[in-house]
Design a protein around this motif. Structure first.
Motif, short mmCIF file in Angstrom:
data_model
loop_
_atom_site.label_atom_id
_atom_site.label_comp_id
_atom_site.label_asym_id
_atom_site.label_seq_id
_atom_site.Cartn_x
_atom_site.Cartn_y
_atom_site.Cartn_z
N ILE A 1 0.94 -1.14 -0.10
CA ILE A 1 0.07 0.01 0.01
C ILE A 1 0.87 1.15 -0.09
O ILE A 1 1.90 1.31 0.73
N TYR A 2 0.48 2.31 -0.96
CA TYR A 2 1.24 3.38 -0.96
C TYR A 2 0.53 4.47 -0.18
O TYR A 2 -0.65 4.69 -0.50
N TYR A 3 1.17 5.37 0.56
CA TYR A 3 0.75 6.53 1.31
C TYR A 3 1.05 7.76 0.65
O TYR A 3 2.13 8.34 0.83
N ARG A 4 0.19 8.44 -0.12
CA ARG A 4 0.93 9.86 -0.84
C ARG A 4 0.11 11.02 -0.11
O ARG A 4 -1.12 10.88 0.08
N CYS A 5 1.03 11.94 0.03
CA CYS A 5 0.63 12.99 0.78
C CYS A 5 -0.24 13.77 -0.09
O CYS A 5 0.06 14.29 -1.38
N ILE A 6 -1.51 14.23 0.48
CA ILE A 6 -2.36 15.25 -0.51
C ILE A 6 -2.20 16.42 -0.16
O ILE A 6 -1.95 17.37 -1.08
N SER A 7 -1.77 16.79 1.02
CA SER A 7 -1.25 18.20 1.47
C SER A 7 0.01 17.94 2.28
O SER A 7 0.66 16.85 2.56
N LYS A 8 0.67 19.00 2.70
CA LYS A 8 1.90 18.86 3.32
C LYS A 8 1.26 18.35 4.85
O LYS A 8 0.40 18.71 5.31
N CYS A 9 2.09 17.10 5.22
CA CYS A 9 1.90 16.37 6.24
C CYS A 9 2.98 16.42 7.33
O CYS A 9 4.16 16.51 6.87
N VAL A 10 2.54 16.48 8.65
CA VAL A 10 3.28 16.33 9.83
C VAL A 10 3.07 15.11 10.39
O VAL A 10 1.69 14.78 10.76
N PHE A 11 4.01 14.15 10.86
CA PHE A 11 4.04 12.85 11.61
C PHE A 11 4.96 13.06 12.97
O PHE A 11 5.81 13.53 12.97
N ALA A 12 4.36 12.36 13.65
CA ALA A 12 5.16 11.85 14.85
C ALA A 12 5.53 10.43 14.45
O ALA A 12 4.81 9.80 14.15
N ALA A 13 6.86 10.45 14.68
CA ALA A 13 7.72 9.05 14.12
C ALA A 13 8.33 8.32 15.23
O ALA A 13 9.14 8.80 15.84
N LEU A 14 8.08 6.84 15.45
CA LEU A 14 8.68 6.36 16.03
C LEU A 14 9.71 5.29 15.26
O LEU A 14 9.04 4.84 14.25
N SER A 15 10.88 5.33 15.38
CA SER A 15 11.87 4.55 14.51
C SER A 15 11.50 2.96 14.36
O SER A 15 11.07 2.57 15.76
N ARG A 16 11.93 2.26 13.57
CA ARG A 16 11.80 0.72 13.42
C ARG A 16 12.47 0.29 14.78
O ARG A 16 11.78 -0.55 15.40
#
Length: 133
Positions: free
Chosen positions: A68-83
């Motif tokens: 599955i691909y997740y394409r940003c429709i608008s500018k996106c900000v994420f909180a990210a936990l590394s692998r």
């Protein structure tokens, strides 16, 4: 709790992919701002994701590339936990973190799984194992 403090902020511009196509997720991503299109490999959009949702959980759990691909429709900000942080959380609190990831996955795949289950013809075999034809 120490591991959760290691979350970082990631920003992606409109049109970019939050997780590169045909690659394993490097982060478990919580969408804070913006909107994502969920696309299949053929480019067909299947749904949209809004703030508050998590992506990358299946890839983190299975260590496989996402189809599955997740394409940003608008500018996106994420909180990210590394692998790596996610792996440590799986080791340190396997029950809690694994159940959380599975809950996220089931929420996204429940209707699909029900359709697959309805199509299968189950047969009970010796040893109480179920096989499908």
């Amino acid at each position: 709790e120490k591991e959760l403090e290691k979350a970082e902020m990631l920003k992606f511009e409109a049109g970019s992919f939050a997780i590169p196509p045909q690659s394993r997720a490097k982060h478990l991503l919580l969408l804070l701002e913006g909107d994502l299109a969920v696309e299949m490999q053929n480019g067909a959009e299947t749904s949209r994701i809004s703030p508050g949702n998590v992506i990358g959980e299946l890839s983190i759990l299975t260590d496989k590339a996402s189809y599955i691909y997740y394409r940003c429709i608008s500018k996106c900000v994420f909180a990210a936990l590394s692998r790596e942080v996610c792996i440590r959380l799986l080791e340190e609190c396997p029950r809690t973190f694994t159940l959380t990831l599975l809950h996220l996955i089931v929420g996204r795949t429940a209707s699909w799984l029900h359709r697959v289950d309805a199509c299968l013809d189950w047969l009970t075999v010796e040893g109480s194992s179920c096989l499908y034809r």
